[in-house]
Design an enzyme around this catalytic site. Structure first.
Site, short mmCIF file in Angstrom:
data_model
loop_
_atom_site.label_atom_id
_atom_site.label_comp_id
_atom_site.label_asym_id
_atom_site.label_seq_id
_atom_site.Cartn_x
_atom_site.Cartn_y
_atom_site.Cartn_z
N ARG A 137 0.83 -1.20 0.00
CA ARG A 137 0.00 0.00 0.00
C ARG A 137 0.87 1.26 0.00
O ARG A 137 0.42 2.34 0.36
CB ARG A 137 -0.94 -0.02 1.21
CG ARG A 137 -1.95 -1.17 1.17
CD ARG A 137 -2.92 -1.11 2.33
NE ARG A 137 -2.28 -1.39 3.61
CZ ARG A 137 -2.17 -2.61 4.14
NH1 ARG A 137 -2.62 -3.67 3.47
NH2 ARG A 137 -1.60 -2.78 5.32
N ARG A 138 2.12 1.08 -0.43
CA ARG A 138 3.09 2.18 -0.43
C ARG A 138 3.64 2.47 -1.83
O ARG A 138 4.71 3.06 -1.95
CB ARG A 138 4.25 1.84 0.51
CG ARG A 138 3.82 1.53 1.94
CD ARG A 138 4.99 1.01 2.76
NE ARG A 138 4.59 0.72 4.14
CZ ARG A 138 5.40 0.21 5.04
NH1 ARG A 138 6.66 -0.08 4.72
NH2 ARG A 138 4.97 -0.03 6.27
N CYS A 157 1.94 20.75 -11.04
CA CYS A 157 0.47 20.77 -10.93
C CYS A 157 -0.03 19.37 -10.60
O CYS A 157 -0.66 19.15 -9.57
CB CYS A 157 -0.15 21.29 -12.22
SG CYS A 157 0.23 23.01 -12.59
N ASP A 180 -6.28 23.68 -14.99
CA ASP A 180 -6.93 24.54 -15.97
C ASP A 180 -7.85 23.65 -16.78
O ASP A 180 -7.43 22.97 -17.71
CB ASP A 180 -5.83 25.19 -16.84
CG ASP A 180 -6.38 26.06 -17.96
OD1 ASP A 180 -7.59 26.03 -18.22
OD2 ASP A 180 -5.57 26.77 -18.59
N ASN A 188 -4.42 15.83 -19.18
CA ASN A 188 -3.86 15.10 -18.05
C ASN A 188 -4.49 13.72 -17.88
O ASN A 188 -3.80 12.74 -17.58
CB ASN A 188 -4.03 15.89 -16.76
CG ASN A 188 -3.21 17.17 -16.72
OD1 ASN A 188 -3.70 18.21 -16.30
ND2 ASN A 188 -1.96 17.14 -17.17
N HIS A 218 -10.41 24.95 -12.08
CA HIS A 218 -10.83 26.30 -12.47
C HIS A 218 -10.95 26.48 -13.98
O HIS A 218 -10.34 25.75 -14.76
CB HIS A 218 -9.85 27.34 -11.90
CG HIS A 218 -8.42 27.07 -12.27
ND1 HIS A 218 -7.57 26.37 -11.44
CD2 HIS A 218 -7.69 27.40 -13.37
CE1 HIS A 218 -6.38 26.28 -12.01
NE2 HIS A 218 -6.43 26.89 -13.19
N TYR A 220 -10.63 29.74 -16.72
CA TYR A 220 -10.23 31.14 -16.86
C TYR A 220 -11.34 31.97 -17.50
O TYR A 220 -12.13 31.45 -18.31
CB TYR A 220 -8.95 31.24 -17.69
CG TYR A 220 -7.71 30.91 -16.88
CD1 TYR A 220 -7.09 31.88 -16.11
CD2 TYR A 220 -7.17 29.63 -16.89
CE1 TYR A 220 -5.96 31.58 -15.36
CE2 TYR A 220 -6.04 29.32 -16.15
CZ TYR A 220 -5.44 30.31 -15.38
OH TYR A 220 -4.32 30.01 -14.64
#
Length: 276
Positions: A137-138, A157, A180, A188, A218, A220
């Site tokens: 679990r590491r 980020c 973003d 991502n 968020h 913009y």
């Protein structure tokens, strides 16, 4: 409709309708004309994508698949912090005259640490544990190194991955401090889905769920009109992504080992300016 489209529309609608604006606060990001780049945000959005069901790529607009995979290979496989090792220009604004982005991203993954089993960098430790200690679990990485933040041209980020093996299924949690949503969210998701697939294949496992945890999600101010228009686009089925089954070494994967099939998407004329 792809699952990625559903999640994107849900998140953007929630952010725009229920989010909090930072227009009354001083902000770091700027548009190219020097104007402060303000956002509307939601705190802690959590999205789940099951790669056994479909590959989570937007069809509302095109996600540059090969460029996204190339960047994740640049970070995780090449462990580079120099844009000269990258085949796109997405990091140019944060690079110095030598091409370096400082002690960020790939640099952190390449640093070796001592363990009782020997010396490993963060990626090799993950690869070792997935094969030799899958019940652990590491199994995780973290590139938000406070000691080196002052030498990073941009703080990470997407900063940590936690891996968990359940039976023969490899799942992962991507933790991201800031996202973003219009520009980088699906980028991502595609990247870390690709990473999960690569790690699973070389470890004899099946890629399962990617859980994406975003602390500050968020949009913009200048992106909102395009996002609203984009959400009205026709939605297609998710594309298929396959890996070259002959690759058994994580460091042998190339962009060409990812086979993208049946990708239909909407073409949009507007471009998203990136706040710096």
């Amino acid at each position: 409709m792809s699952r990625a489209d559903e999640i994107f529309i849900k998140n953007c609608t929630d952010i725009i309708e229920n989010g909090v604006w930072d227009t009354d606060l001083p902000v770091r990001p700027r548009w190219l004309d020097g104007t402060p780049a303000h956002t509307v945000k939601k705190f802690c959005i959590v999205n789940r994508y099951d790669l056994r069901e479909e590959f989570p790529m937007l069809t509302l607009r095109r996600t540059a698949f090969k460029s996204a995979v190339d960047e994740i290979l640049w970070i995780w496989q090449k462990k580079s912090n120099n844009i000269h090792d990258l085949n796109s220009h997405i990091w140019d604004s944060w690079a110095d005259e030598s091409g370096s982005i400082g002690k960020a991203y790939g640099y952190q993954l390449a640093v070796k640490h001592k363990y009782k089993e020997g010396e490993f960098d963060q990626v090799d430790r993950v690869l070792y544990d997935l094969k030799n200690n899958p019940s652990s679990r590491r199994i995780m990485t973290n590139i938000y190194n406070f000691a080196d933040l002052n030498e990073m041209h941009l703080y990470p980020c997407a900063y940590s991955m936690t891996f968990n093996v359940s039976g023969n299924v490899l799942n992962g949690i991507l933790n991201q401090r800031s996202n973003d949503v219009a520009v980088a969210n699906n980028w991502n998701v595609v990247q870390y889905s690709a990473l999960l697939m690569m790690l699973a294949q070389v470890s004899g496992l099946v890629a399962g769920e990617l859980v994406h945890v975003i602390a500050d999600a968020h949009i913009y101010d200048r992106h909102i009109p395009v996002v609203k228009k984009m959400m009205q686009n026709k939605q297609f089925k998710a594309p298929k992504v396959r890996l070259n089954p002959d690759v058994k070494d994580f460091y042998k994967f190339t962009v060409d080992d990812f086979i993208l099939e049946d990708y239909e998407f909407n073409k949009i004329d507007e471009k998203f300016e990136v706040a710096i």
